[in-house]
Motif scaffolding. Structure first.
Motif, PDB file in Angstrom:
ATOM      1  N   ILE A 187       4.351   5.497  -3.636  1.00 46.30           N
ATOM      2  CA  ILE A 187       3.727   4.333  -3.130  1.00 46.30           C
ATOM      3  C   ILE A 187       4.865   3.162  -3.245  1.00 46.30           C
ATOM      4  CG2 ILE A 187       3.109   3.246  -5.545  1.00 46.30           C
ATOM      5  CD1 ILE A 187       0.195   2.770  -4.086  1.00 46.30           C
ATOM      6  N   VAL A 188       5.881   3.426  -3.394  1.00 39.72           N
ATOM      7  CA  VAL A 188       7.083   2.371  -3.200  1.00 39.72           C
ATOM      8  C   VAL A 188       8.143   2.590  -2.300  1.00 39.72           C
ATOM      9  CG1 VAL A 188       6.789   1.572  -5.725  1.00 39.72           C
ATOM     10  CG2 VAL A 188       8.287   3.622  -5.333  1.00 39.72           C
ATOM     11  N   PRO A 189       7.730   2.746  -0.936  1.00 36.50           N
ATOM     12  CA  PRO A 189       8.650   3.294   0.207  1.00 36.50           C
ATOM     13  C   PRO A 189       9.941   2.042   0.232  1.00 36.50           C
ATOM     14  CG  PRO A 189       6.556   2.551   0.966  1.00 36.50           C
ATOM     15  CD  PRO A 189       6.277   2.735  -0.525  1.00 36.50           C
ATOM     16  N   GLU A 190       9.386   1.064   0.008  1.00 39.63           N
ATOM     17  CA  GLU A 190      10.334  -0.232   0.274  1.00 39.63           C
ATOM     18  C   GLU A 190      11.334  -0.163  -0.957  1.00 39.63           C
ATOM     19  OE1 GLU A 190       7.107  -1.147   0.994  1.00 39.63           O
ATOM     20  OE2 GLU A 190       7.255  -0.707   2.958  1.00 39.63           O
ATOM     21  N   LYS A 191      10.814  -0.030  -2.140  1.00 42.23           N
ATOM     22  CA  LYS A 191      11.720  -0.158  -3.241  1.00 42.23           C
ATOM     23  C   LYS A 191      12.549   0.986  -3.623  1.00 42.23           C
ATOM     24  CE  LYS A 191       8.203  -2.993  -5.377  1.00 42.23           C
ATOM     25  NZ  LYS A 191       7.147  -3.299  -6.321  1.00 42.23           N
ATOM     26  N   TYR A 197      13.663   8.393  -1.721  1.00 40.77           N
ATOM     27  CA  TYR A 197      12.251   8.240  -1.451  1.00 40.77           C
ATOM     28  C   TYR A 197      12.170   9.506  -0.141  1.00 40.77           C
ATOM     29  CZ  TYR A 197       7.961   6.927   0.176  1.00 40.77           C
ATOM     30  OH  TYR A 197       6.328   6.852   0.341  1.00 40.77           O
ATOM     31  N   GLY A 331      15.622  -2.427  -4.761  1.00 49.93           N
ATOM     32  CA  GLY A 331      14.071  -3.155  -4.245  1.00 49.93           C
ATOM     33  C   GLY A 331      13.542  -4.120  -5.523  1.00 49.93           C
TER      34      GLY A 331
ATOM     35  N   VAL B  67      -3.403   2.446  -8.120  1.00 41.32           N
ATOM     36  CA  VAL B  67      -2.411   2.982  -9.217  1.00 41.32           C
ATOM     37  C   VAL B  67      -2.935   3.023 -10.541  1.00 41.32           C
ATOM     38  CG1 VAL B  67      -0.322   2.757  -7.500  1.00 41.32           C
ATOM     39  CG2 VAL B  67      -0.890   1.079  -9.444  1.00 41.32           C
ATOM     40  N   TYR B  93       2.369   0.194 -13.973  1.00 42.45           N
ATOM     41  CA  TYR B  93       2.351   0.753 -12.578  1.00 42.45           C
ATOM     42  C   TYR B  93       1.984  -0.066 -11.460  1.00 42.45           C
ATOM     43  CZ  TYR B  93       2.229   4.926  -9.462  1.00 42.45           C
ATOM     44  OH  TYR B  93       2.431   5.945  -8.487  1.00 42.45           O
ATOM     45  N   VAL B  96       4.992  -2.148 -10.733  1.00 47.89           N
ATOM     46  CA  VAL B  96       5.943  -1.259  -9.925  1.00 47.89           C
ATOM     47  C   VAL B  96       5.461  -0.983  -8.370  1.00 47.89           C
ATOM     48  CG1 VAL B  96       6.875   0.919  -9.697  1.00 47.89           C
ATOM     49  CG2 VAL B  96       6.656  -0.003 -11.891  1.00 47.89           C
ATOM     50  N   ALA B  97       4.034  -0.915  -8.270  1.00 48.02           N
ATOM     51  CA  ALA B  97       3.624  -0.561  -6.895  1.00 48.02           C
ATOM     52  C   ALA B  97       3.549  -1.523  -6.129  1.00 48.02           C
ATOM     53  CB  ALA B  97       2.207   0.100  -7.298  1.00 48.02           C
ATOM     54  N   HIS B 101       5.349  -7.792  -5.091  1.00 52.94           N
ATOM     55  CA  HIS B 101       6.001  -8.184  -6.437  1.00 52.94           C
ATOM     56  C   HIS B 101       5.287  -9.163  -7.052  1.00 52.94           C
ATOM     57  CE1 HIS B 101      10.275  -6.546  -4.962  1.00 52.94           C
ATOM     58  NE2 HIS B 101       9.364  -6.235  -3.833  1.00 52.94           N
ATOM     59  N   TYR B 202      -1.113   0.910   1.369  1.00 52.59           N
ATOM     60  CA  TYR B 202      -0.323   1.626   0.592  1.00 52.59           C
ATOM     61  C   TYR B 202      -1.020   2.809  -0.246  1.00 52.59           C
ATOM     62  CZ  TYR B 202       3.731  -0.909   1.631  1.00 52.59           C
ATOM     63  OH  TYR B 202       4.882  -1.569   2.478  1.00 52.59           O
ATOM     64  N   LEU B 205      -0.628   6.449   1.006  1.00 51.98           N
ATOM     65  CA  LEU B 205       0.663   7.436   0.330  1.00 51.98           C
ATOM     66  C   LEU B 205       0.439   8.426  -0.584  1.00 51.98           C
ATOM     67  CD1 LEU B 205       3.267   4.539   0.904  1.00 51.98           C
ATOM     68  CD2 LEU B 205       2.894   6.399   2.446  1.00 51.98           C
ATOM     69  N   THR B 206      -0.241   7.822  -1.537  1.00 49.12           N
ATOM     70  CA  THR B 206      -0.476   8.752  -2.797  1.00 49.12           C
ATOM     71  C   THR B 206      -1.899   9.655  -2.599  1.00 49.12           C
ATOM     72  OG1 THR B 206      -1.451   6.912  -3.872  1.00 49.12           O
ATOM     73  CG2 THR B 206       0.768   7.725  -4.468  1.00 49.12           C
TER      74      THR B 206
END
Lengths: 533, 259
Positions: A187-191, A197, A331, B67, B93, B96-97, B101, B202, B205-206
């Protein structure tokens, strides 16, 4: 045995110091919170307690499910002598992961919440359940050692009776959560840096855990034979090392395919610290040990076998730290390097693992009977150069990792400064900034000031006061924070109006500015504010 | 109605009424803020000549909520992404996710919470009001309304003043769409906004992996059991044969397995 005494006391001394320092770190962590104990921040919320204690801890315990499956499901009975030590290692590993989590969670006493508060869309939720259930499975697999010790026949029969379903559950749960630790980062493709990744992260995590878990079994056997005078099951370990070769090969092939598919090879063109770390990880942690272990001469050589397995484990550790720490550094909003208290807790947990293993060996039947070391297994010819080769690679990896850590630290610190220059941080508190903003877009014309506020007269007041935003706000450089940042609430204008009489003259109210310096003083000019009458 | 906020950065005069209204209604300390933090849920930053108000984007399909292992964060049907601190275990989490930010943590507290803008969900929206920040904005730079209506409004402004705006509504598609939308006169990447974000939500993705778990369990379980069943049966037969034929010729002991 006696000649080992000085060594044992040395290690005991190291363990005692580690525990003492770790205990101090524990007090700081739980007494004063995460902020005081760690270098974690809003800009970097996960550190080594996640990267090492959880990701590495779980991965290195993967030998547990592979060996139990080999013996119980595939019926390869000859691996039975290493089942118990492996299960013990895995069980202790998972317990320590749980303890490590208690340090990392902001509210550790709520660790049970995922039991009743569900979110099936969360990878973390799935990992929590799998790790919990698998720890239960491991405790069942471990329980015969305890039950035998206390001669509890009936429960022992029950545990033996359910061995197969338990082992199958263990394999499934492990497959799920070993891979899911990689899924966490999807879930963090940019970071996360493009070298790590990948949509295939779960596959990579699973394959690398198998390779590293089995390598850990090899290492653990060597250490046990040294520490407890056990006979080394060299034949078994050699066979395991062949499986490691296959796992590493598979990992490498999938990795290369994935990278070419994503066009990630381009990332290797620029001399970034990430490239450096990635290459070290792949060359020293995957490629070299794979080649070494594929050579019969290395497998036959004790030092060769041990050092190659150690390379795999170190490479694995590096991979997990790269994914969780160094690979996401670019990131993130802040630079991270663990505090010494974080390191102390991690060191304490590792030490606790060793101590518990030693205690278990002492009091439980971990190793099969009659497997005391008679003499080192002598091998007619000793392929020395091979041993030097693997040790050399190991030393090189160590040096390169140390160097890499330094490079990355500096690099990251340098990079961390750039955004600070680019972006004028802060809230635009200086007035020139506010004026500048207005001139750029010329929108001050749109300024829609709140209407006039009338404050009813107090007892001895010369008259009601009507406050006008229009006359108080500089239309070119409006700054609401001047008054609303402190003296006057912005949402409760009516409540402010209830502040009666001379209280309004105070330094917390109108007097804050009307002090005779910034503006005319409250005692100077009554008619200036109070309407006559 | 799905609520949203439209912030027109070309109109923002940087007075920070929104910042202090937010602090006031949420009981946060009124200190000068250096960016978002647990004590500052919205902030006005000076970037590339513009005053940039930042806050939680309130994604339509938020990564933070997907998440969270205990569903402490969730998207309400009305639009806000809210936080139930009684559930939170502090795994972070969400921080992080979040592709923007946004979630912040009370690092200095012994029992910390995750903190971020909650769209004044409890205090204002429930009673039919609007968030404190949009209410106090004296320049109408940040306004509250229905998401579709605000998108129309934003499109209208871009059409009416093509020279004043870059032709992009930030938040329309970013991360699958957000409930906080931005207009700007300067390209968003120069304002420090994450650009190049996925247009898909997002959580997909998971979820693509998580949704396969039942298959893994089902097929894996059958496979494992099958292997055990077949191997065990074969070994049993071999044992029986060996017994019938007399002493076994010895099982491969595996020692010195290499050549």
């Amino acid at each position: 045995m006696r000649r080992f005494w000085p060594e044992v006391t040395f290690w005991r001394g190291v363990a005692a110091v580690t525990l003492a320092v770790g205990l101090y770190a524990t007090v700081v962590r739980f007494g004063r919170g995460l902020g005081a104990a760690t270098h974690l921040s809003d800009g970097f919320p996960w550190g080594i307690w996640v990267g090492f204690d959880v990701l590495v801890g779980v991965g290195l315990a993967a030998g547990g499910f592979t060996i139990t499956a080999t013996v119980h499901l595939f019926n390869l009975e000859r691996f039975r002598p290493i089942v118990r030590p492996t299960v013990l290692t895995a069980f202790l590993g998972y317990l320590l992961v749980a303890v490590g989590l208690l340090y990392d969670l902001g509210r550790p006493y709520r660790i049970w919440h995922p039991l009743i508060m569900w979110n099936p869309h969360s990878v973390m939720f799935e990992v929590a359940w799998c790790v919990m259930l698998y720890t239960a499975v491991l405790s069942l697999e471990f329980s015969p050692m305890v039950l035998e010790r206390f001669k509890l026949r009936t429960p022992l029969r029950v545990v033996h009776g359910i061995t197969i379903p338990v082992v199958i559950a263990g394999v499934l749960l492990s497959t799920l959560h070993q891979s899911s630790l990689g899924t966490l980062y999807l879930i963090v493709p940019e970071k996360l840096h493009g070298l790590w990744y990948s949509p295939l992260l779960p596959v990579f995590f699973f394959l690398s855990a198998i390779a590293a878990g089995l390598s850990m079994v090899i290492i653990e056997s060597f250490i046990s034979s040294r520490a407890f005078g056990r006979r080394l099951e060299l034949g078994l370990l050699r066979d395991l090392s062949r499986v490691v070769v296959v796992a590493l090969g598979l990992y490498l092939v999938v990795k290369l395919q994935d990278m070419s598919g994503r066009g990630a090879f381009g990332l290797l063109a620029a001399p970034t610290p990430e490239r450096f770390l990635f290459l070290v990880e792949m060359v020293f942690g995957v490629l070299i040990p794979m080649v070494l272990l594929a050579l019969p001469a290395v497998r036959r050589d004790r030092a060769g076998l041990f050092c190659s397995a150690l390379l795999v484990v170190l490479g694995f550790i590096m991979n997990r730290l790269n994914v969780s720490l160094t690979g996401v550094q670019g990131g993130m909003d802040a630079v991270y390097f663990p505090s010494w208290l974080e390191l102390a807790v991690t060191a304490m947990l590792v030490t606790l693992g060793f101590i518990s293993f030693g205690l278990a060996v002492k009091h439980l039947k971990v190793f099969p009977e009659g497997h005391q070391e008679e003499r080192p297994v002598s091998l007619g010819r000793r392929p020395r150069p091979v041993a030097y080769l693997s040790r050399g690679a190991l030393a090189a990896l160590g040096a390169v990792i140390a160097l890499g850590a330094l490079t990355l630290d500096f690099e990251a610190a340098a990079r961390g400064r750039v955004p600070a220059q680019e972006v004028t941080a802060g809230s635009g508190s200086d007035l020139s900034v506010l004026g500048g903003g207005a001139s750029v877009n010329g929108s001050v014309a749109d300024l829609r000031l709140p209407g006039d506020l009338t404050y009813p007269p107090g007892k001895d007041s010369p008259g009601a006061v009507t406050f006008s935003h229009e006359s108080h706000v500089d239309g070119k450089r409006p700054n609401c924070a001047t008054c609303h940042g402190g003296a006057f609430p912005i949402l409760k204008a009516k409540a402010a109006a209830r502040t009666a009489g001379e209280a309004m003259h105070g330094a917390q109210r109108c007097g804050a500015c009307h002090d005779g310096k910034a503006a005319f003083g409250v005692e100077d000019n009554c008619e200036g504010c109070h309407a006559g009458g | 109605m799905a609520v949203a906020i439209l912030t027109d950065l070309t109109r923002c005069i940087g007075c920070r009424a929104c910042v202090y209204a937010c602090k006031e209604i949420n009981g946060l300390p009124k200190e000068e803020a250096e960016g978002l933090s647990a004590r500052t849920w919205t902030v006005v930053e000076r970037r590339a000549g513009l005053n940039v108000r930042r806050q939680c984007m309130h994604c339509l399909d938020p990564a933070c909520a997907s998440v969270c292992p205990v569903a402490a964060l969730h998207k309400t049907p009305a639009g806000p992404v809210v936080y139930e601190e009684d559930r939170c275990i502090g795994c972070r989490y969400c921080m992080v996710a979040c592709p923007f930010h946004v979630p912040k943590y009370e690092w200095e507290k012994p029992l910390p919470r995750v903190q971020k803008c909650i769209f004044c969900s409890e205090k204002r929206l429930r009673e039919g009001g609007q968030p404190a920040c949009t209410e106090v904005c004296p320049a109408k730079a940040t306004v509250f309304g229905d998401r579709d209506a605000l998108i129309q409004e934003a499109r209208g402004r871009i059409e009416a003043h093509p020279g004043r705006y870059v032709d992009h509504i930030y938040g329309l598609e970013e991360a699958g769409g957000t409930s906080v939308l931005y207009l700007s006169g300067v390209p968003f990447e120069r304002l420090g906004f994450p650009t190049g974000l996925d247009r898909e939500p997002y959580p997909r993705l998971t979820w693509e992996i998580l949704s396969k778990i039942p298959n893994v369990v089902g097929m894996g379980g059958v496979l494992m059991f099958g292997i055990w069943w077949i191997v065990n049966r074969r070994m049993e037969l071999e044992r029986r044969d060996a017994l019938r034929e007399g002493p076994a010729k010895g099982v491969d002991d595996g020692e010195e397995g290499d050549r």
